[in-house]
Design an enzyme around this catalytic site. Structure first.
Site, short mmCIF file in Angstrom:
data_model
loop_
_atom_site.label_atom_id
_atom_site.label_comp_id
_atom_site.label_asym_id
_atom_site.label_seq_id
_atom_site.Cartn_x
_atom_site.Cartn_y
_atom_site.Cartn_z
N HIS A 104 0.83 -1.21 0.00
CA HIS A 104 0.00 0.00 0.00
C HIS A 104 0.86 1.26 0.00
O HIS A 104 2.03 1.23 0.39
CB HIS A 104 -0.91 0.04 1.24
CG HIS A 104 -0.15 0.14 2.53
ND1 HIS A 104 0.54 -0.91 3.09
CD2 HIS A 104 0.05 1.19 3.37
CE1 HIS A 104 1.12 -0.52 4.22
NE2 HIS A 104 0.84 0.75 4.41
N ASP A 106 0.42 4.98 1.84
CA ASP A 106 -0.36 5.37 3.02
C ASP A 106 -1.59 6.21 2.66
O ASP A 106 -1.48 7.23 1.98
CB ASP A 106 0.53 6.13 4.01
CG ASP A 106 1.61 5.21 4.59
OD1 ASP A 106 1.33 4.01 4.77
OD2 ASP A 106 2.73 5.68 4.83
N HIS A 258 4.63 0.23 0.05
CA HIS A 258 5.41 -0.56 1.00
C HIS A 258 4.56 -1.68 1.61
O HIS A 258 3.33 -1.71 1.44
CB HIS A 258 6.01 0.32 2.09
CG HIS A 258 5.02 1.17 2.82
ND1 HIS A 258 4.53 2.35 2.31
CD2 HIS A 258 4.40 1.01 4.01
CE1 HIS A 258 3.68 2.88 3.16
NE2 HIS A 258 3.57 2.09 4.20
N ARG A 273 4.64 5.82 13.59
CA ARG A 273 4.64 6.51 12.29
C ARG A 273 4.02 7.89 12.41
O ARG A 273 3.00 8.06 13.10
CB ARG A 273 3.82 5.67 11.29
CG ARG A 273 3.92 6.17 9.87
CD ARG A 273 3.08 5.31 8.93
NE ARG A 273 1.74 5.85 8.78
CZ ARG A 273 0.77 5.28 8.10
NH1 ARG A 273 0.99 4.10 7.53
NH2 ARG A 273 -0.41 5.84 7.99
C1 SIN Z 1 3.30 1.29 7.34
O1 SIN Z 1 2.63 0.54 6.66
O2 SIN Z 1 3.19 2.51 7.22
C2 SIN Z 1 4.26 0.75 8.36
C3 SIN Z 1 5.17 -0.26 7.80
C4 SIN Z 1 5.82 -1.09 8.87
O3 SIN Z 1 5.22 -1.29 9.92
O4 SIN Z 1 6.92 -1.59 8.63
#
Ligand code: SIN
Length: 288
Positions: A104, A106, A258, A273
């Site tokens: 995805h 974000d 990601h 985050r």
């Molecule tokens: C995310 O998806 O923004 C976080 C990725 C992660 O937890 O490595």
């Protein structure tokens, strides 16, 4: 005349066009505007920046993030880490909020998805729990001319209801853009996004939130999306990061997707985050 950054960062590329380690910077320090401008230029160019050996706290993560623009709430729907830190999303494998184990970008299910994200490892499992990023600009550039011509003209619907609709109905949402989120209406974004700072084109679809291509049949939409998902996640465009204590990663949401790999069993994995407010994506046909 706009100012020009002359400061050079000490960076170590991860692949020729994608990703870089940024060396000799403590992101918890009061960095000069020149350094921040250089980090931002590197972010646009490299798309994924890795800062190792950091010692961020919730406060200093937010302070660092704010140097790049206004921060969003933790998430349109998911709760913030605490009342004191409404900008932080604690992504915790144990408390059931999220594992983010799907490709995805974000929050593409809103009109103005975040420009970028800054993630720090709070608790790393003893093994596994890596994160993968894919370069959506190289993915676009490697398409053949006829396929580029096709995708240049397409629009797609993005919708967060499947993942977050139940949670929203039960718990209510957060403040996002102009007001409190009470429902998630699907939004339309171009399939090819033009980066507002570099002018480069990137594929802008992801299997977590993109639901369908507009103006084509369901079968065509499925076929096109499946082909694009297989393409953007080709190993050639992917960087895998193995987390160590003190790592802080920053990525450009306008040019990457990601995936947090869910291979650590019952071990706990906690990440913090923050996301920087973004603008409305535009594509080749938005300009004509
Ligand atoms: C995310 O998806 O923004 C976080 C990725 C992660 O937890 O490595």
């Amino acid at each position: 005349m706009s100012s020009v950054t002359t400061l050079e960062l000490d960076i170590e590329p991860i692949t020729p066009k994608f990703g870089a380690y940024v060396l000799d910077i403590d992101v918890s320090e009061d960095l000069t505007d020149d350094v921040i401008a250089a980090i931002r230029a590197a972010l646009v160019d490299r798309k994924l920046l890795v800062f190792t050996g950091q010692a961020l706290t919730p406060d200093s993560q937010i302070t660092f993030g704010r140097r790049f623009g206004e921060l969003t709430a933790s998430h349109p729907v998911m709760p913030s880490y605490s009342r004191e830190f409404p900008e932080i999303w604690q992504i915790d494998s144990i408390d059931g909020t999220a594992k983010n184990d799907e490709w995805h970008t974000d929050v593409t299910f809103v009109q103005r998805p975040p420009l970028g994200s800054i993630l720090r490892a709070v608790q790393i499992p003893p093994y596994g729990g890596d994160t993968l990023w894919a370069d959506l600009e190289q993915a676009y550039e490697s398409l053949s001319d006829p396929v580029r011509a096709l995708v240049d003209g397409l629009q797609a619907e993005h919708d967060g209801n499947r993942e977050f609709g139940d949670y929203l109905r039960q718990n209510g949402g957060n403040d996002w853009d102009e007001g409190k989120v009470t429902r998630l209406d699907p939004v339309t974004h171009p399939v090819v996004r033009i980066h507002p700072e570099s002018g480069r084109k990137a594929l802008f679809v992801n299997p977590w939130f993109t639901r369908r291509i507009l103006g084509v049949s369901d079968a065509e939409s499925r076929g096109i999306l499946d082909a694009l998902y297989a393409h953007i996640t080709r190993p050639d465009f992917v960087i895998k990061h193995r987390w160590s204590e003190g790592d802080v990663l920053m990525w450009d949401n306008r040019s990457t997707v990601h995936y947090a790999v869910n291979d650590y069993g019952d071990n706990r994995r906690i990440m913090h985050r923050v996301t920087i407010k973004g603008d409305e994506p535009f594509g080749p046909t938005s300009l004509s």
